[in-house]
Design an enzyme around this catalytic site. Structure first.
Site, PDB file in Angstrom:
ATOM      1  N   ASN A  71       0.867  -1.180   0.000  1.00 20.53           N
ATOM      2  CA  ASN A  71       0.000   0.000   0.000  1.00 20.53           C
ATOM      3  C   ASN A  71       0.907   1.233   0.000  1.00 20.53           C
ATOM      4  O   ASN A  71       1.508   1.559   1.013  1.00 20.53           O
ATOM      5  CB  ASN A  71      -0.882  -0.032   1.260  1.00 20.53           C
ATOM      6  CG  ASN A  71      -1.708   1.228   1.440  1.00 20.53           C
ATOM      7  OD1 ASN A  71      -1.813   2.056   0.534  1.00 20.53           O
ATOM      8  ND2 ASN A  71      -2.306   1.383   2.619  1.00 20.53           N
ATOM      9  N   TRP A  72       0.990   1.868  -1.153  1.00 13.05           N
ATOM     10  CA  TRP A  72       1.935   2.983  -1.291  1.00 13.05           C
ATOM     11  C   TRP A  72       1.408   4.278  -0.678  1.00 13.05           C
ATOM     12  O   TRP A  72       2.129   5.268  -0.594  1.00 13.05           O
ATOM     13  CB  TRP A  72       2.285   3.213  -2.765  1.00 13.05           C
ATOM     14  CG  TRP A  72       2.981   2.052  -3.410  1.00 13.05           C
ATOM     15  CD1 TRP A  72       3.323   0.864  -2.826  1.00 13.05           C
ATOM     16  CD2 TRP A  72       3.427   1.965  -4.776  1.00 13.05           C
ATOM     17  NE1 TRP A  72       3.956   0.051  -3.740  1.00 13.05           N
ATOM     18  CE2 TRP A  72       4.030   0.703  -4.937  1.00 13.05           C
ATOM     19  CE3 TRP A  72       3.361   2.830  -5.876  1.00 13.05           C
ATOM     20  CZ2 TRP A  72       4.575   0.291  -6.156  1.00 13.05           C
ATOM     21  CZ3 TRP A  72       3.903   2.425  -7.089  1.00 13.05           C
ATOM     22  CH2 TRP A  72       4.506   1.170  -7.228  1.00 13.05           C
ATOM     23  N   LYS A  73       0.129   4.288  -0.314  1.00 12.95           N
ATOM     24  CA  LYS A  73      -0.492   5.483   0.285  1.00 12.95           C
ATOM     25  C   LYS A  73      -0.259   6.713  -0.611  1.00 12.95           C
ATOM     26  O   LYS A  73      -0.228   6.570  -1.825  1.00 12.95           O
ATOM     27  CB  LYS A  73       0.016   5.671   1.713  1.00 12.95           C
ATOM     28  CG  LYS A  73      -0.145   4.398   2.551  1.00 12.95           C
ATOM     29  CD  LYS A  73       0.095   4.593   4.014  1.00 12.95           C
ATOM     30  CE  LYS A  73      -0.108   3.263   4.735  1.00 12.95           C
ATOM     31  NZ  LYS A  73       0.045   3.369   6.178  1.00 12.95           N
ATOM     32  N   HIS A  84      -9.440   1.396   4.948  1.00 14.25           N
ATOM     33  CA  HIS A  84      -8.150   1.555   5.643  1.00 14.25           C
ATOM     34  C   HIS A  84      -8.332   2.508   6.826  1.00 14.25           C
ATOM     35  O   HIS A  84      -9.101   3.471   6.746  1.00 14.25           O
ATOM     36  CB  HIS A  84      -7.091   2.092   4.673  1.00 14.25           C
ATOM     37  CG  HIS A  84      -5.725   2.046   5.256  1.00 14.25           C
ATOM     38  ND1 HIS A  84      -5.276   3.010   6.125  1.00 14.25           N
ATOM     39  CD2 HIS A  84      -4.729   1.131   5.140  1.00 14.25           C
ATOM     40  CE1 HIS A  84      -4.039   2.672   6.503  1.00 14.25           C
ATOM     41  NE2 HIS A  84      -3.692   1.555   5.921  1.00 14.25           N
ATOM     42  N   GLU A  88      -6.653   4.850   7.904  1.00 11.57           N
ATOM     43  CA  GLU A  88      -6.416   6.272   7.608  1.00 11.57           C
ATOM     44  C   GLU A  88      -7.640   6.915   6.957  1.00 11.57           C
ATOM     45  O   GLU A  88      -7.921   8.096   7.162  1.00 11.57           O
ATOM     46  CB  GLU A  88      -5.151   6.419   6.731  1.00 11.57           C
ATOM     47  CG  GLU A  88      -3.892   6.190   7.561  1.00 11.57           C
ATOM     48  CD  GLU A  88      -2.729   5.563   6.809  1.00 11.57           C
ATOM     49  OE1 GLU A  88      -2.719   5.581   5.569  1.00 11.57           O
ATOM     50  OE2 GLU A  88      -1.820   5.043   7.489  1.00 11.57           O
ATOM     51  N   GLU A 140      -5.354  -4.737  10.700  1.00 14.27           N
ATOM     52  CA  GLU A 140      -4.278  -3.779  10.934  1.00 14.27           C
ATOM     53  C   GLU A 140      -4.543  -3.014  12.222  1.00 14.27           C
ATOM     54  O   GLU A 140      -5.311  -2.042  12.223  1.00 14.27           O
ATOM     55  CB  GLU A 140      -4.216  -2.773   9.785  1.00 14.27           C
ATOM     56  CG  GLU A 140      -4.024  -3.403   8.429  1.00 14.27           C
ATOM     57  CD  GLU A 140      -3.480  -2.405   7.419  1.00 14.27           C
ATOM     58  OE1 GLU A 140      -2.342  -2.561   6.994  1.00 14.27           O
ATOM     59  OE2 GLU A 140      -4.198  -1.438   7.093  1.00 14.27           O
ATOM     60  N   GLY A 144       2.644   2.290  10.765  1.00 14.04           N
ATOM     61  CA  GLY A 144       3.615   3.362  10.591  1.00 14.04           C
ATOM     62  C   GLY A 144       4.341   3.755  11.871  1.00 14.04           C
ATOM     63  O   GLY A 144       5.022   4.770  11.923  1.00 14.04           O
ATOM     64  N   SER A 150       3.500  -2.037  10.288  1.00 15.30           N
ATOM     65  CA  SER A 150       4.960  -2.127  10.470  1.00 15.30           C
ATOM     66  C   SER A 150       5.535  -3.498  10.114  1.00 15.30           C
ATOM     67  O   SER A 150       6.404  -4.014  10.808  1.00 15.30           O
ATOM     68  CB  SER A 150       5.336  -1.727  11.899  1.00 15.30           C
ATOM     69  OG  SER A 150       4.946  -0.387  12.163  1.00 15.30           O
ATOM     70  N   GLY A 195       2.902  -1.132   4.263  1.00 13.02           N
ATOM     71  CA  GLY A 195       2.950   0.294   3.928  1.00 13.02           C
ATOM     72  C   GLY A 195       4.376   0.731   3.671  1.00 13.02           C
ATOM     73  O   GLY A 195       4.935   0.521   2.594  1.00 13.02           O
ATOM     74  N   GLY A 196       5.006   1.309   4.681  1.00 11.10           N
ATOM     75  CA  GLY A 196       6.348   1.873   4.556  1.00 11.10           C
ATOM     76  C   GLY A 196       7.348   0.984   3.829  1.00 11.10           C
ATOM     77  O   GLY A 196       8.067   1.451   2.934  1.00 11.10           O
TER      78      GLY A 196
HETATM   79  P1  PGA Z   1       2.918   0.362   7.605  1.00  9.60           P
HETATM   80  O1  PGA Z   1       1.460   0.567   6.996  1.00  9.60           O
HETATM   81  O2  PGA Z   1       3.446  -0.920   7.052  1.00  9.60           O
HETATM   82  O3  PGA Z   1       3.695   1.556   7.161  1.00  9.60           O
HETATM   83  O4  PGA Z   1       2.764   0.297   9.092  1.00  9.60           O
HETATM   84  C1  PGA Z   1       0.595  -0.517   6.826  1.00  9.60           C
HETATM   85  C2  PGA Z   1      -0.731  -0.051   6.289  1.00  9.60           C
HETATM   86  O5  PGA Z   1      -1.208   1.003   6.708  1.00  9.60           O
HETATM   87  O6  PGA Z   1      -1.347  -0.710   5.419  1.00  9.60           O
END
Ligand code: PGA
Length: 254
Positions: free
Chosen positions: A11-13, A97, A99, A169, A175, A215, A236-237
């Site tokens: 997930n590149w956000k 998600h 966010e 999640e 993050g 993470s 994500g990251g």
């Molecule tokens: P993260 O994000 O790996 O940076 O913690 C995961 C996500 O939000 O899908």
């Protein structure tokens, strides 16, 4: 893992211009296109979807979008419809998600409508759920996850839920560098599968893949994937660099 194909999605956000997205995807093609026994998807921002899809043609890496709106078309400034995503070759769409729930007012009800609209267009869904730190500390993790599953999947029949992947999640792990321990994750994954069995059937519950997210790194993926109810990861990251994402995809080789 009861025959469930592991599924790793990046997930590149809100990261990567078109140029940067193409660079990353070219590197990924070189490093993971021959990996077998694991399904892989990347979710670039909307602006890069089309270009990335062209670059992915002929590979097994699938394209995912990060969101959609539930109406077919019309006066919804700034929104993207399921059909628009389908047309450009999206296979998956991430819905709900944390966010989106936290910053953009997404609720269990709007998540439910989005999933319905996505499935209606033949898109597969990565349906995200998870508790906040406060909810965990108050001992409400299971109640929150149960509510999110029941409301998010409301009205769907067995046929429909087959098109869904669940991503658990924990919000406090996203993050933050604080991964849930494999045991903490497995506990919730097992609970989710139990709920799916009650809502549908044993067979359906055993077939649905449940990813862990929060993470995930090359260092912790192996431990997470060794557990019975963890069928993949939403990353994500660590999905923003080919080197780290490839290592995660190649977790079996570690
Ligand atoms: P993260 O994000 O790996 O940076 O913690 C995961 C996500 O939000 O899908």
């Amino acid at each position: 893992m009861m025959g469930r194909l592991p599924f790793i999605a990046g997930n590149w956000k809100m990261n990567k211009t078109v140029g940067e997205a193409l660079d990353l995807v070219r590197q990924l093609k070189a490093s993971i296109s021959k990996v077998e026994g694991v399904e892989v998807a990347v979710a670039p921002p909307f602006t890069a979807l089309y270009a990335v899809q062209k670059e992915l043609e002929g590979t097994t890496i699938k394209l995912a979008a990060q969101n959609l709106f539930y109406e077919e078309k019309g006066a919804y400034t700034g929104e993207i419809s399921p059909m628009m995503l389908k047309e450009i070759g999206c296979h998956y769409v991430i819905i709900g998600h944390s966010e989106r729930r936290q910053f953009f007012g997404e609720t269990d009800e709007t998540v439910n409508r989005r999933i319905e609209a996505a499935l209606g267009q033949g898109l597969k869904v990565i349906f995200c759920i998870g508790e906040t730190l406060k909810e965990r500390e108050e001992g409400r993790t299971f109640a929150v996850v149960e509510r999110q599953v029941e409301r998010g999947l409301r009205k769907f029949r067995e046929m429909e839920v087959k098109g869904i992947v669940i991503a658990y999640e924990p919000v406090w792990a996203i993050g933050t560098g604080k991964t849930a321990t494999p045991e903490q994750a497995e506990e919730v994954h097992r609970f989710i599968r139990g709920r799916l069995e009650k809502l549908y059937s044993r067979e359906i519950a055993e077939g649905i893949r449940i990813q862990y997210g929060g993470s995930v790194t090359p260092e912790n993926i192996k431990g997470l994937m060794s557990l019975e109810n963890i069928d993949g990861a939403l990353v994500g990251g660590a999905s923003l660099k080919a080197e780290t994402f490839s290592k995660i995809v190649r977790f079996k080789e570690m």
